[in-house]
Write an enzyme that holds these catalytic residues in place. Structure first.
Site, PDB file in Angstrom:
ATOM      1  N   TRP A 178     -50.223 -41.213 -29.539  1.00  0.00           N
ATOM      2  CA  TRP A 178     -49.136 -40.415 -28.952  1.00  0.00           C
ATOM      3  C   TRP A 178     -48.601 -41.035 -27.656  1.00  0.00           C
ATOM      4  CZ3 TRP A 178     -53.741 -38.581 -30.819  1.00  0.00           C
ATOM      5  CH2 TRP A 178     -53.676 -37.738 -31.936  1.00  0.00           C
ATOM      6  N   ASP A 179     -49.106 -42.182 -27.244  1.00  0.00           N
ATOM      7  CA  ASP A 179     -48.777 -42.770 -25.942  1.00  0.00           C
ATOM      8  C   ASP A 179     -49.215 -41.843 -24.811  1.00  0.00           C
ATOM      9  OD1 ASP A 179     -47.882 -44.606 -24.115  1.00  0.00           O
ATOM     10  OD2 ASP A 179     -45.778 -44.027 -24.242  1.00  0.00           O
ATOM     11  N   TYR A 180     -50.371 -41.208 -24.987  1.00  0.00           N
ATOM     12  CA  TYR A 180     -50.937 -40.329 -23.971  1.00  0.00           C
ATOM     13  C   TYR A 180     -51.917 -41.089 -23.087  1.00  0.00           C
ATOM     14  CZ  TYR A 180     -48.923 -36.030 -25.927  1.00  0.00           C
ATOM     15  OH  TYR A 180     -48.071 -35.030 -26.336  1.00  0.00           O
ATOM     16  N   LYS A 213     -51.041 -37.170 -19.267  1.00  0.00           N
ATOM     17  CA  LYS A 213     -49.751 -36.860 -19.883  1.00  0.00           C
ATOM     18  C   LYS A 213     -49.838 -35.626 -20.780  1.00  0.00           C
ATOM     19  CE  LYS A 213     -47.645 -41.485 -20.186  1.00  0.00           C
ATOM     20  NZ  LYS A 213     -47.132 -42.492 -21.146  1.00  0.00           N
TER      21      LYS A 213
END
Length: 467
Positions: free
Chosen positions: A275-277, A303
């Site tokens: 999730w690009d977290y 994030k």
């Protein structure tokens, strides 16, 4: 070093803040982004601008003492002109006893005399070192440094920003420690080869494709530990190819021995992060009254909108963390963790309660279009995985909490949290369906083959989910 972003000054109060007047205005004259937090040391302010131009001002008058332009050679895309701050270091050395360090987007570390702005000739080659040795092939624009190094006792510690979503096998996310006097490499923490803390062997490089540390690092000199926030392996939204080296330390906070470069412990905030977290915030070091005593804690904003509180000696949670079941992927060759960690002992800021009834539009047509768009996306609450159908991510990739981190008043045990609520959509595209006219999102056409945009209905730019 602690990232608390708080000063216990009482000269400016609620009852007199309205009387503040501008003392001076200074214009840098440098185009591009301005993201740096100035440092005040004595009567001077030090900061960097876009292009890594370093400037020193008189704090009382705003008069310019000096400026240094490193004349960066960086391809102009993504974060090419981002500089998040500079580092101050003081020693009893005969040459340049007070130094300002800047790490550049063309992968150099430069030492300047804090008083004159001249380069410190005893540091590296003419006041600078290259950060490329040991990295192997680095294509233009694939490896930047946008954050200043941290000072841990007598070591400069810095990571680097690796281009997102361009290809697999990108440059390493290695974290390195350097001597602030000579520029000599003291150690390297290679996530894929942590036992080897020096330069790679002849013909080899630091492990490619590993998560990077692009944001700000904290340090506890008493414990001799530095706390690094890691990203996820590239590409961001598909991880079926990832190795153990790409997974173990991804989207985590890692405590590294500042003298040896050995990892002491790590805590992962998102398992198999697709999730690009990544952890974008500087870890915040605070002492917390607990169980009749005081515990050394590290607060980790994410994030995801989750705020974790850990023991900074051991990494164990000081506030309850619960592994909860989460939605699972339906994408071929991908997998998802059955559970994810939620910081149930701390407040949550994710606002994962979006419903079709909440969709909004200026006109009835916009309202209907937004509801239809919401219905067309996959959204099963927090950590709904990317899909071919199109997935609504909430929080989006900007956060939750981002690199601005949080502020903490330790005396009053008060944390001030800045939260972003901007949902995003992500859509995976099978490779065989990608054509020369396929439109991609952030950063241009990616080999990952995905579209990404702020959440809005396709038929109108005037309807948005509530944020």
């Amino acid at each position: 070093q602690a990232g608390t972003r708080y000063a216990p000054f009482d000269e400016i109060r609620r009852d007199n803040v309205h009387r503040l007047e501008p003392a001076w205005v200074y214009r840098t004259g440098v185009p591009g982004t301005f993201k740096a937090t100035p440092l005040q040391v004595g009567d001077s302010l030090y900061f960097c601008t876009g292009g890594n131009v370093v400037i020193a001002l008189d704090a009382e008058t705003g008069a310019e003492h000096w400026r240094h332009d490193p004349e960066i050679d960086t391809p102009r895309f993504a974060f090419w002109d981002t500089c998040r701050g500079v580092t101050y270091f003081e020693s009893d050395a005969a040459v340049c006893p007070q130094r300002i360090f800047t790490a550049t987007t063309d992968a150099r570390l430069i030492a300047l005399d804090a008083r004159s702005g001249e380069r410190c000739d005893d540091f590296g080659d003419g006041g600078e070192i290259s950060l490329l040795p040991g990295m192997g092939e680095v294509k233009p624009g694939y490896y930047y440094v946008t954050s200043p190094p941290a000072v841990s006792r007598n070591t400069l510690v810095l990571g680097g920003w690796v281009a997102d979503n361009r290809e697999t096998g990108e440059p390493s996310g290695v974290v390195r420690g350097f001597d602030p006097q000579s520029g000599r490499l003291k150690w390297a923490w290679d996530l894929g080869n942590p036992a080897h803390t020096g330069m790679p062997l002849e013909g080899q490089s630091y492990t490619r494709g590993t998560p990077n540390v692009w944001s700000l690092i904290s340090a506890d000199d008493e414990l001799g530990l530095v706390y690094v926030p890691t990203g996820n392996a590239t590409p961001d939204y598909f991880g079926g190819h990832r190795s153990e080296a790409m997974e173990k330390y991804a989207s985590s906070v890692v405590a590294i021995d500042g003298d040896t470069g050995k990892a002491r412990w790590h805590f992962q905030t998102t398992h198999h992060d697709i999730w690009d977290y990544d952890v974008p915030s500087q870890p915040t070091l605070v002492d917390v009254p607990m169980d009749g005593g005081t515990r050394k804690a590290v607060l980790v904003p994410t994030k995801r909108g989750q705020l974790f509180m850990l023991d900074r000696v051991t990494g164990e949670p000081l506030a309850e963390v619960t592994e909860r079941p989460v939605p699972q992927t339906d994408v071929e060759h991908e997998w998802t963790s059955a559970t994810q960690p939620f910081s149930t002992g701390m407040p949550a800021f994710d606002r994962n309660d979006l419903r079709e009834a909440d969709m909004w539009g200026i006109t009835p047509f916009d309202h209907l279009a937004c509801r239809l768009r919401f219905r067309s996306l996959r959204y099963d609450g927090p950590l709904t995985p990317p899909s071919l159908q199109g997935t609504l991510l909430n929080p989006g990739v900007g956060g939750g909490m981002n690199w601005g981190s949080i502020a903490v008043d330790e005396a009053n045990q008060l944390a001030v949290v800045n939260v972003i609520h901007m949902p995003m959509t992500v859509e995976l595209i099978p490779r065989e369906e990608v054509t020369g006219t396929t439109r991609f999102g952030v950063g241009g056409p990616h080999r990952q083959a995905r579209r990404m945009r702020p959440a809005r209905c396709r038929s109108s730019r005037r309807c948005l989910p509530p944020v």
